[in-house]
Structure formats: structure tokens, C-alpha cells
Scaffold this motif. Structure first.
Motif, short mmCIF file in Angstrom:
data_model
loop_
_atom_site.label_atom_id
_atom_site.label_comp_id
_atom_site.label_asym_id
_atom_site.label_seq_id
_atom_site.Cartn_x
_atom_site.Cartn_y
_atom_site.Cartn_z
N UNK A 42 1.48 70.98 19.24
CA UNK A 42 0.14 71.40 18.82
C UNK A 42 -0.87 71.74 19.84
N UNK A 43 -0.22 71.77 21.18
CA UNK A 43 -0.97 72.34 22.43
C UNK A 43 -0.76 73.90 22.34
N UNK A 44 -1.99 74.46 22.79
CA UNK A 44 -1.94 76.15 22.70
C UNK A 44 -1.35 76.03 24.43
N UNK A 45 -0.75 77.66 24.36
CA UNK A 45 -0.42 77.98 25.76
C UNK A 45 -1.71 78.25 26.58
N UNK A 46 -1.72 77.86 27.86
CA UNK A 46 -0.47 77.22 28.60
C UNK A 46 -0.25 75.97 28.58
N UNK A 47 -0.92 75.06 27.85
CA UNK A 47 -1.03 73.53 28.04
C UNK A 47 0.35 72.66 28.16
N UNK A 48 1.41 73.27 27.35
CA UNK A 48 2.82 72.47 27.56
C UNK A 48 3.34 72.87 28.76
N UNK A 49 3.06 73.85 29.62
CA UNK A 49 3.57 74.23 30.83
C UNK A 49 2.69 73.18 31.78
N UNK A 50 1.45 73.28 31.61
CA UNK A 50 0.49 72.55 32.53
C UNK A 50 0.60 70.97 32.50
N UNK A 51 1.09 70.34 31.14
CA UNK A 51 1.16 69.11 31.10
C UNK A 51 2.41 68.71 31.73
N UNK A 52 3.55 69.44 31.61
CA UNK A 52 4.83 69.30 32.42
C UNK A 52 4.61 69.40 33.79
N UNK A 53 3.83 70.28 34.31
CA UNK A 53 3.63 70.50 35.71
C UNK A 53 2.94 69.28 36.37
N UNK A 54 1.94 68.42 35.54
CA UNK A 54 1.20 67.55 35.84
C UNK A 54 2.18 66.30 35.73
N UNK A 55 3.01 66.27 34.89
CA UNK A 55 3.80 65.13 34.80
C UNK A 55 4.78 65.14 36.24
N UNK A 112 8.36 76.42 28.78
CA UNK A 112 8.56 75.14 29.50
C UNK A 112 10.00 75.52 30.43
N UNK A 113 11.14 75.89 29.32
CA UNK A 113 12.11 75.93 29.98
C UNK A 113 12.28 76.82 31.39
N UNK A 114 11.58 77.70 31.22
CA UNK A 114 11.58 78.86 32.38
C UNK A 114 10.74 78.28 33.41
N UNK A 115 9.81 77.27 33.13
CA UNK A 115 9.21 76.74 34.20
C UNK A 115 9.88 75.73 35.01
N UNK A 116 10.53 74.77 34.22
CA UNK A 116 11.46 73.91 34.93
C UNK A 116 12.58 74.29 35.68
N UNK A 117 13.14 75.59 35.19
CA UNK A 117 14.26 76.04 35.95
C UNK A 117 13.95 76.80 37.26
N UNK A 118 12.49 77.42 36.97
CA UNK A 118 11.94 78.04 38.42
C UNK A 118 11.52 77.08 39.00
N UNK A 119 11.37 75.81 38.78
CA UNK A 119 11.01 74.67 39.60
C UNK A 119 12.08 73.75 40.35
N UNK A 120 13.26 74.41 39.78
CA UNK A 120 14.74 73.69 40.42
C UNK A 120 15.27 72.41 39.48
N UNK A 121 14.76 72.39 38.17
CA UNK A 121 15.37 71.35 37.25
C UNK A 121 16.22 72.01 36.40
N UNK A 142 11.05 71.05 15.47
CA UNK A 142 10.39 70.75 16.83
C UNK A 142 11.71 71.57 17.69
N UNK A 143 11.19 71.62 19.23
CA UNK A 143 12.11 71.90 20.22
C UNK A 143 11.79 70.98 21.27
N UNK A 144 13.21 70.57 21.78
CA UNK A 144 13.29 69.63 22.80
C UNK A 144 13.87 70.52 24.13
N UNK A 145 13.15 70.18 25.24
CA UNK A 145 13.70 70.69 26.60
C UNK A 145 14.01 69.30 27.36
#
Length: 200
Positions: free
Chosen positions: A8-21, A44-53, A63-66
Motif C-alpha cells: 500500500x506504499x506509493x513509490x518511492x516509499x518501499x525503497x525509502x523504508x528499506x534504506x531506513x531499515x 526494492x530488489x534493484x536497490x538492495x543489489x546496488x547496495x551490495x545485498x 504479494x511479492x517478497x524480496x
């Protein structure tokens, strides 16, 4: 396993929440992010990969799980923003917000956009990133007349990004045929570090 519920989170909130975590949990261990649309999942997947995860994308009903687990192969090296150096090559970002250029005749506008994209390679190594958003995402679809040109630019090292929220809005997510799905955080960050932004 820690799960972040970003449904239910609009872009780019899922990425921002992941980064904050990840900022708050330096040694995150096993964790997953749950989202409710493919565009958010790819972002989110791209962000994690680019962050080295290392991570995998799994479907869980609607739903989708990363998922990232300790011991997974690492993702891509952390993305480095281009450095501005005197005498070095410039970093030009081209933002395409429509699939045609100008007002007036639609056929002429589409032809002008095609010619513009075909001519972009004349920028050489200065052309760094091409972003398609709003109506511009149509340029990255399977039936796009400029698809071969965009693929050629990508093969030559140009970063082609396609707005995930825009693809979802137009119902075109499954028709994307070139580039990486992106979000507003990537777009804003890219504009901030580019030496020049060209927008249509």
C-alpha cells in the motif's frame, strides 16, 4: 526473519523504508520486504543489489517478497555516483516524459522523438542515463519503434531507467522490454549528480 510490510506504499516509499531499515540495522541478517505490486518489487530488489545485498524475488499470492539471507551471494557493487572532474567527461541525463516531441501533429511528434533517440549516440560517452517516465515509458515497450535504439544505447553502457509507478498506472508493467524499473528516489538522485539534464 524480519519482514518489512510495505504494501500500500506509493513509490518511492518501499525503497525509502528499506534504506531506513538498513541504516538502523547495520547487521540486518535475514530479512524480507513485502510489497503488493511488481514495480515496487523490482525497485526494492534493484536497490538492495546496488547496495551490495544478495536477494531473490518471490511471489506470495498477490504479494511479492524480496528476500535477503545471510550467506547469499552478494549483489552488485554499491552504485557509485559519477564524480565531476575538470577535464573529465560530463554526465548527461536525458529525461523523456512523453513518447513524442512537441505539440501539434502526433505523427510528426513521434517521428521527431524517434530521430532524437537515434541521434543520442552522438553525445558519446557523455550520455550517462536515460529516464523514461509518464508517457515516455511507452518508448521502452515491446512494440516501441525505438526499442532497438534503446537496447543499443543500453548495450553501450547507458543506464536506461523506466518509471515503475508510470508502468503500473498505464497497465504496462509486463510489456517493458528494455531498461531497469526505477523509482522517484533514483530519478531525483540522478538529477542531483548529473552535470546536465535534458528533458522532453
Amino acid at each position: 526473519m524480519k519482514e518489512l510490510d510495505c504494501r500500500g506504499q506509493a513509490c518511492p516509499q518501499p525503497v525509502l523504508i528499506t534504506r531506513s531499515f538498513l541504516v538502523d540495522h547495520k547487521d540486518a541478517g535475514d530479512f524480507c520486504i513485502r510489497v503488493d505490486n511488481r514495480a515496487a518489487a523490482e525497485n526494492v530488489k534493484r536497490f538492495l543489489e546496488n547496495s551490495g545485498f544478495g536477494c531473490v524475488l518471490e511471489e506470495a499470492g498477490s504479494d511479492f517478497l524480496i528476500v535477503s539471507r545471510s550467506g547469499m551471494p552478494e549483489g552488485l557493487p554499491q552504485e557509485k555516483m559519477p564524480e565531476k572532474q575538470d577535464g573529465g567527461k560530463r554526465k548527461i541525463l536525458v529525461m523523456l516524459t512523453t513518447d513524442r516531441i512537441g505539440e501539434g501533429d502526433a505523427v510528426l511528434g513521434a517521428a521527431l522523438m524517434k530521430n532524437f533517440i537515434l541521434t543520442l549516440k552522438e553525445l558519446g560517452e557523455d550520455l550517462w542515463r536515460l529516464v523514461c517516465l509518464n508517457g515516455g515509458v511507452r518508448l521502452a515497450l515491446k512494440d516501441s519503434p525505438v526499442l532497438p535504439a534503446l537496447r543499443e544505447l543500453e548495450d553501450e553502457g547507458v543506464d536506461v531507467l523506466v518509471c515503475g509507478t508510470c508502468l503500473e498506472h498505464y497497465g504496462l508493467t509486463e510489456k517493458k522490454a528494455v531498461g531497469s524499473t526505477t523509482n522517484m528516489l533514483d530519478i531525483v538522485t540522478g538529477c542531483g549528480v548529473a552535470d546536465k539534464v535534458i528533458s522532453f
